[in-house]
Scaffold this active site. Structure first.
Site, mmCIF file in Angstrom:
data_model
loop_
_atom_site.group_PDB
_atom_site.id
_atom_site.type_symbol
_atom_site.label_atom_id
_atom_site.label_comp_id
_atom_site.label_asym_id
_atom_site.label_seq_id
_atom_site.Cartn_x
_atom_site.Cartn_y
_atom_site.Cartn_z
ATOM 1 N N TYR A 19 100.256 -9.274 32.902
ATOM 2 C CA TYR A 19 98.905 -9.320 32.345
ATOM 3 C C TYR A 19 98.010 -8.223 32.932
ATOM 4 C CZ TYR A 19 100.082 -13.866 30.310
ATOM 5 O OH TYR A 19 100.662 -14.880 29.595
ATOM 6 N N ASP A 59 102.075 -19.284 32.765
ATOM 7 C CA ASP A 59 101.159 -19.527 31.651
ATOM 8 C C ASP A 59 101.849 -20.425 30.619
ATOM 9 O OD1 ASP A 59 99.053 -19.347 29.921
ATOM 10 O OD2 ASP A 59 99.294 -17.220 29.457
#
Ligand code: NAD
Length: 358
Positions: free
Chosen positions: A142, A248
């Site tokens: 990310y 996630d």
């Protein structure tokens, strides 16, 4: 510890409603259970944008930096969908996480036996489920560079980079081992060691850090297998430690096992032990202002705050036990009530927890 300092950020939508119930719990702990704390309120998200033009005002950040812990409800709402990107409520959330250096995200998936029917899995597979996912929050794909979309051979190519330093892995591994020490002393590290070099380093580093934690039993799983095991036999896990991307996805699977978004808290910690505590749900604009929201995820966030930042496991256990007692007595907000069951509102649920604390 001297007087604990807590910053409460109610935010948007149902945020102020569930915050008010969490505050009732803090007040009851202070009045009757020897809890030495003071708290203030700050602005974040859409509420902050409306009042100051910024989703994360400098004043909020300043108080957050000097607090022992931040208790945040939720941000966002349709009203802000057309705001400039850098003024959107989510920017406030990402901004405060980055500014405080919150690298470790702790997401428990707990299923109280009384709510086992709410899961999409068979009750016997999930009743009494209690797992903790420790997700690395500030590294990995990310944030990795290079990233972008480039032109090549007449077409566009999108690319991102999964990157982890040994230091980042060591730090999150330690958080995982320490969390496992507080529980059943089992830690499962999840990676994709068979395909990714970054996972090779991940696994090597976790094993090395594990030598400092001889009392914790370490195991490893590939992420694809872990996803399958989470929906096949989730109770085999106790604490899971994993990267940002895998965490996630796996933490959302784990949340769904419990079937009730209104019940799940989370914690994000930095290296100084400071933490931000928030329910995993959003601002639920569809039910905001109607006394319909379930405040238990927010109240269980208070329990995590007591355990991880204030080191008051005694009070954390007391809050969790109160929630358990309230559920056992049959009280339900609309989101966790089964057909035909009586429902109570946000305020009534908060009051019931306060009574059960006594
Ligand atoms: P949401 O979690 O707000 O709501 C999803 C569904 O769950 C809705 O039907 C809602 O009514 C219900 N729900 C959520 N919390 C509940 C509670 N405590 N009690 C009872 N029911 C509850 O997710 P969404 O609808 O995708 O997003 C709404 C807004 O929240 C968006 O603006 C989104 O960006 C924001 N959001 C914020 C956060 C955060 O602040 N951490 C997280 C997710 C979404």
């Amino acid at each position: 510890m001297s007087t604990a300092k807590i910053l409460i950020l109610p935010g948007d939508g149902i945020g102020p409603e569930v915050s008010a119930e969490a505050e009732k719990v803090l007040q009851a702990l202070r009045a009757d259970h020897g809890f030495d704390a003071e708290w203030t309120h700050g602005l974040i998200g859409g509420a902050a944008f409306d009042a100051t033009g910024e989703p994360l005002p400098a004043a909020t950040l300043e108080v957050a930096r000097t607090s022992d812990a931040v208790l945040l409800a939720a941000v966002g709402g349709p009203k802000y969908d057309l705001a400039p990107r850098d003024k959107r409520p989510e920017r406030g959330l990402l901004g405060i996480r980055a500014a405080l250096g919150l690298y470790a995200n702790l997401r428990p998936a707990i299923l109280f036996p009384e709510l086992a029917a709410a899961s999409s899995l068979k009750p016997e597979l999930v009743s009494d489920l209690d797992i903790l996912i420790v997700r690395e929050l500030t590294g990995g794909i990310y944030f990795g560079e290079p990233r972008g979309i480039r032109e090549e051979g007449g077409q566009r190519i999108g690319f991102n980079t999964e990157v982890y330093s040994e230091r980042e892995i060591e730090r999150i591994a330690r958080t995982g081992f320490e969390a496992a020490r507080l529980r059943s002393k089992r830690l499962c590290s999840i990676d994709k060691h068979n395909v990714l070099e970054s996972s090779e380093l991940w696994r090597e580093t976790v094993i090395r850090v594990g030598q400092e934690f001889a009392d914790v039993q370490l195991s490893h799983q590939y992420v694809d297998n872990a996803a399958m095991q989470l929906v096949r036999a989730p109770k085999q896990f106790d604490v899971i430690v994993t990267s940002n991307l895998f965490g996630d996805i796996l933490s959302d699977i784990a949340a769904q096992l419990t079937g009730s978004i209104g019940m799940l808290p989370s914690a994000s910690l930095n290296e100084r032990g400071q933490g931000m505590y928030e329910p995993i749900h959003g601002s639920a604009p569809d039910i905001a202002g109607k006394n319909l929201a379930n405040p238990l995820a927010m109240i269980l966030s208070v329990a995590m705050l007591l355990r991880y930042s204030l080191k008051r496991s005694d009070l954390a256990d007391r809050v969790s036990a109160a929630v358990r007692r309230v559920l056992a007595s049959g009280l339900r907000t609309a989101d966790i009530a089964r057909a035909g069951e009586a429902k109570i509102g946000t305020r009534e649920m908060g009051d019931a927890v306060v009574v059960a604390l006594a």
